[in-house]
Design an enzyme around this catalytic site. Structure first.
Site, PDB file in Angstrom:
ATOM      1  N   HIS A  47       3.564  61.894  41.102  1.00 38.47           N
ATOM      2  CA  HIS A  47       3.380  63.085  41.930  1.00 38.47           C
ATOM      3  C   HIS A  47       2.745  62.708  43.265  1.00 38.47           C
ATOM      4  O   HIS A  47       1.616  63.072  43.564  1.00 38.47           O
ATOM      5  CB  HIS A  47       2.577  64.152  41.185  1.00 38.47           C
ATOM      6  CG  HIS A  47       3.322  64.720  40.038  1.00 38.47           C
ATOM      7  ND1 HIS A  47       2.891  64.567  38.747  1.00 38.47           N
ATOM      8  CD2 HIS A  47       4.486  65.408  39.982  1.00 38.47           C
ATOM      9  CE1 HIS A  47       3.771  65.152  37.941  1.00 38.47           C
ATOM     10  NE2 HIS A  47       4.740  65.668  38.663  1.00 38.47           N
ATOM     11  N   HIS A  51       7.778  61.722  45.843  1.00 37.50           N
ATOM     12  CA  HIS A  51       8.296  62.732  44.916  1.00 37.50           C
ATOM     13  C   HIS A  51       8.513  64.064  45.644  1.00 37.50           C
ATOM     14  O   HIS A  51       9.531  64.731  45.440  1.00 37.50           O
ATOM     15  CB  HIS A  51       7.326  62.904  43.741  1.00 37.50           C
ATOM     16  CG  HIS A  51       7.619  64.093  42.887  1.00 37.50           C
ATOM     17  ND1 HIS A  51       8.764  64.222  42.136  1.00 37.50           N
ATOM     18  CD2 HIS A  51       6.888  65.216  42.657  1.00 37.50           C
ATOM     19  CE1 HIS A  51       8.736  65.376  41.487  1.00 37.50           C
ATOM     20  NE2 HIS A  51       7.616  65.996  41.787  1.00 37.50           N
ATOM     21  N   HIS A  87       4.491  71.587  46.006  1.00 39.94           N
ATOM     22  CA  HIS A  87       4.311  71.881  44.588  1.00 39.94           C
ATOM     23  C   HIS A  87       3.345  70.948  43.859  1.00 39.94           C
ATOM     24  O   HIS A  87       2.788  71.335  42.831  1.00 39.94           O
ATOM     25  CB  HIS A  87       5.663  71.940  43.881  1.00 39.94           C
ATOM     26  CG  HIS A  87       6.284  70.625  43.609  1.00 39.94           C
ATOM     27  ND1 HIS A  87       6.999  69.934  44.569  1.00 39.94           N
ATOM     28  CD2 HIS A  87       6.285  69.866  42.501  1.00 39.94           C
ATOM     29  CE1 HIS A  87       7.419  68.803  44.045  1.00 39.94           C
ATOM     30  NE2 HIS A  87       7.007  68.731  42.797  1.00 39.94           N
ATOM     31  N   ASP A  88       3.105  69.735  44.321  1.00 33.59           N
ATOM     32  CA  ASP A  88       2.161  68.832  43.673  1.00 33.59           C
ATOM     33  C   ASP A  88       1.078  68.322  44.635  1.00 33.59           C
ATOM     34  O   ASP A  88       0.369  67.365  44.308  1.00 33.59           O
ATOM     35  CB  ASP A  88       2.899  67.619  43.076  1.00 33.59           C
ATOM     36  CG  ASP A  88       3.667  67.956  41.827  1.00 33.59           C
ATOM     37  OD1 ASP A  88       3.142  68.734  41.004  1.00 33.59           O
ATOM     38  OD2 ASP A  88       4.784  67.447  41.652  1.00 33.59           O
TER      39      ASP A  88
END
Length: 90
Positions: A47, A51, A87-88
């Site tokens: 992550h 990514h 998102h991460d």
């Protein structure tokens, strides 16, 4: 205008329909992307910023497909691309 490392925002590349209507320029996306990259932990084996970029590319491909672009709205595209990148983060 180059950033501190001498990189320039891209002038071409994948076109995502509708972002121009929302006032999103390549320069603005580039600056935001640099900021988002700094929020990812480079030592994280999965992550990480790579990514996030993979997820962004896959999402951009999906929303630019003819089958998708026929029904998706520009603000939806922006929200999906935004979510793909962050998102991460952190």
């Amino acid at each position: 205008m180059p950033d501190g490392a001498g990189h320039r925002p891209p002038r071409h590349g994948a076109h995502v329909p509708g972002l121009g209507e929302l006032g999103v320029t390549a320069e603005r996306v580039y600056a935001w992307g640099q900021r988002m990259e700094s929020l990812y932990i480079a030592s994280n084996p999965f992550h990480n910023a790579t990514h996030a970029l993979d997820t962004l590319q896959a999402t951009a491909w999906l929303v630019s497909r003819k089958e998708t672009s026929a029904w998706i709205q520009p603000d939806d595209v922006l929200a999906l691309l935004f979510a793909a990148v962050i998102h991460d983060a952190g």
